[in-house]
Each structure stands twice: as C-alpha cells, then as structure tokens.
Enzyme design. Structure first.
Site, PDB file in Angstrom:
ATOM      1  N   ASP A   8      55.311  58.466  66.085  1.00 58.78           N
ATOM      2  CA  ASP A   8      55.747  59.817  65.767  1.00 58.78           C
ATOM      3  C   ASP A   8      57.162  59.945  66.336  1.00 58.78           C
ATOM      4  O   ASP A   8      57.558  59.144  67.191  1.00 58.78           O
ATOM      5  CB  ASP A   8      54.777  60.814  66.433  1.00 58.78           C
ATOM      6  CG  ASP A   8      55.246  62.234  66.262  1.00 58.78           C
ATOM      7  OD1 ASP A   8      55.565  62.623  65.130  1.00 58.78           O
ATOM      8  OD2 ASP A   8      55.319  62.961  67.284  1.00 58.78           O
ATOM      9  N   ASP A  10      59.251  63.400  66.909  1.00 60.59           N
ATOM     10  CA  ASP A  10      59.480  64.556  67.777  1.00 60.59           C
ATOM     11  C   ASP A  10      58.463  64.558  68.917  1.00 60.59           C
ATOM     12  O   ASP A  10      57.256  64.644  68.671  1.00 60.59           O
ATOM     13  CB  ASP A  10      59.331  65.857  66.959  1.00 60.59           C
ATOM     14  CG  ASP A  10      60.358  65.949  65.831  1.00 60.59           C
ATOM     15  OD1 ASP A  10      61.489  65.516  66.031  1.00 60.59           O
ATOM     16  OD2 ASP A  10      60.001  66.460  64.753  1.00 60.59           O
TER      17      ASP A  10
HETATM   18  C1  BG6 Z   1      57.241  67.512  63.391  1.00 58.26           C
HETATM   19  C2  BG6 Z   1      57.498  68.548  64.477  1.00 58.26           C
HETATM   20  O1  BG6 Z   1      57.610  66.257  63.847  1.00 58.26           O
HETATM   21  O2  BG6 Z   1      58.005  67.821  62.228  1.00 58.26           O
HETATM   22  C3  BG6 Z   1      57.210  69.938  63.937  1.00 58.26           C
HETATM   23  O3  BG6 Z   1      56.662  68.273  65.592  1.00 58.26           O
HETATM   24  C4  BG6 Z   1      58.040  70.193  62.673  1.00 58.26           C
HETATM   25  O4  BG6 Z   1      57.520  70.900  64.924  1.00 58.26           O
HETATM   26  C5  BG6 Z   1      57.727  69.091  61.642  1.00 58.26           C
HETATM   27  O5  BG6 Z   1      57.729  71.455  62.110  1.00 58.26           O
HETATM   28  C6  BG6 Z   1      58.521  69.246  60.362  1.00 58.26           C
HETATM   29  O6  BG6 Z   1      59.882  69.049  60.637  1.00 58.26           O
HETATM   30  P1  BG6 Z   1      61.068  69.364  59.624  1.00 58.26           P
HETATM   31  O7  BG6 Z   1      62.271  68.735  60.295  1.00 58.26           O
HETATM   32  O8  BG6 Z   1      60.748  68.701  58.332  1.00 58.26           O
HETATM   33  O9  BG6 Z   1      61.174  70.842  59.485  1.00 58.26           O
HETATM   34 MG    MG Z   2      55.397  64.895  67.723  1.00 57.27          MG
END
Ligand code: BG6
Ligand code: MG
Length: 219
Positions: A8, A10
C-alpha cells in the site's frame, strides 16, 4: 514460497494521510461541514468517492451525485497541489531501506494503492524504480476491502497470492488482502490492523529480517 511483495502507499511508504486530511478539511470548511481527525481516520484506505460519502453522511447533508463529484474533484485539486511539497526525504522511516533490501535480494515488488495519485507521489519520492508493477486507483474498479487491487498486483508480477506478502496500514486494506489469500503484514495499532497475520507498530520495525522470521516456513 514468498517471491513478491505488494505495498500500500499512503501510510506504508509515505505519510500522505496528513495531506489528505488538510485537503478534506479545506473542502469541509468551504461547505461549513464538520470534519476532524477522528472522521479522517475512517477515510484511511478508502477511495475518494467513498470518502466524500462518509463525510457527507456524517453531516447529514443532502447533495446531488453531480455536486458530490464536483466536491471530490475540488478536494483532489487541493490535495494534488500539496503533493508538490513531497521530497525523497519523505519516506516513512524504514520504508526506503526495506525497498532497497527487496531489490537487492531479487524479490518482485508491486504497488497496491487505492489512490489515483500514486504515480505523482512515487515520482516525488523518486521511488518508481523500486516497483515492477504499479497497481493504483486507476487499475481496478472495485476498491478495498475488495481484493482486486492486490490480485491485480500479483497477476502482473506473475505470482499467486500465496507467493506474496502484502503491507497494509488500513483496516479495509487488511480485509482486502485477507480476502485475496495473501500473507499480510499490518502496520499500525492492534485496533486497526490486529487482524493481519503479523503486525508492527511502524515500518521501522517491519524489516525484511523480521518478516522472514515471522513467516520462516515461507522463505
Ligand atoms: C488511499 C488513502 O491510499 O487512497 C485514502 O488512504 C484516499 O485516504 C485514497 O482517499 C484515494 O486517494 P486519491 O488520491 O485517489 O484521492
Ligand atoms: Mg494506506
């Protein structure tokens, strides 16, 4: 035998949770909606549209689908602008060392993130070269807790789920990896990722040595 790793992004490779928080907070303020760190925790690993629905429901707000999409886009513009501040110094402690060890030992490595902005983040970190496959929010339509993003990673690494270890910091991500039949390292508190096969408080402890020790029959 373990031949690959799927990460993963984030909360595992880098901590973008704060930037997501600030962007959602700015959007919520513009709508006069309540939003705090406690609700933000519920958004960990959750897709952009699912996130805005959680925030909307928390505020008992009536918003059309079209307006919701507009708001999500606005949040994304704020978030993407803030990504310019990410530098190669912004790996979570231990993450870069782990990616380097995996490369040196010849493991295959994929990204398995819900974010549609993964490539921007990886480029800012100068981390692209660590990954053989990028699976992100653009790669599959069903987001975590569906296992699809991890299955996409395994398939494109030409590996079976039981040949891969997944690293996750979100409850929905742990559920997704379990559903897909992967071996799983949870990063974070027991209340959040205690259902992973092995759990560490942070990436600093989740070294290749520790993971090999934890899954010793698989290496
Ligand atoms: C995840 C995050 O990795 O990605 C979430 O933990 C986030 O918080 C999701 O909403 C979607 O991300 P993005 O950049 O496509 O808006
Ligand atoms: Mg994460």
């Amino acid at each position: 035998m373990i031949k690959g790793f799927i990460f993963d992004l984030d909360g595992v490779i880098t901590d973008t949770a704060e930037l997501h928080y600030l962007a959602w907070k700015a959007l919520a303020n513009s709508m006069d909606w309540a939003f705090d760190r406690e609700i933000n925790e519920k958004l960990r690993g959750v897709s952009r549209m699912d996130s805005i629905n959680i925030i909307k429901n928390h505020n008992n707000a009536e918003v059309s689908q079209e307006k919701l999409l507009q708001l999500a886009t606005l949040k994304n513009d704020i978030y993407v602008e803030s990504l310019e501040n990410i530098t190669p110094n912004d790996y979570l402690p231990g993450a870069k060392e782990l990616l380097t060890h995996l490369k040196n030992e010849g493991f295959k490595v994929a990204l398995g993130s819900a974010s549609k902005n993964s490539s921007i983040v990886l480029n800012q970190l100068e981390a692209m070269s660590y990954f053989d496959v990028i699976g992100d929010g653009n790669s599959v339509s069903k987001s975590k807790p569906a296992p699809d993003i991890f299955l996409y990673g395994a398939e494109n690494l030409h590996l079976k789920p039981e040949e891969c270890v997944v690293y996750e910091d979100a409850e929905s991500g742990v559920d997704a990896a379990i559903a897909g039949g992967f071996y799983l390292v949870g990063i974070g508190p027991k209340e959040r990722v205690g259902h992973a096969h092995v759990r560490f408080d942070s990436m600093l402890e989740a070294t290749l040595f520790e993971v090999k020790t934890a899954f010793k029959q698989l290496f």
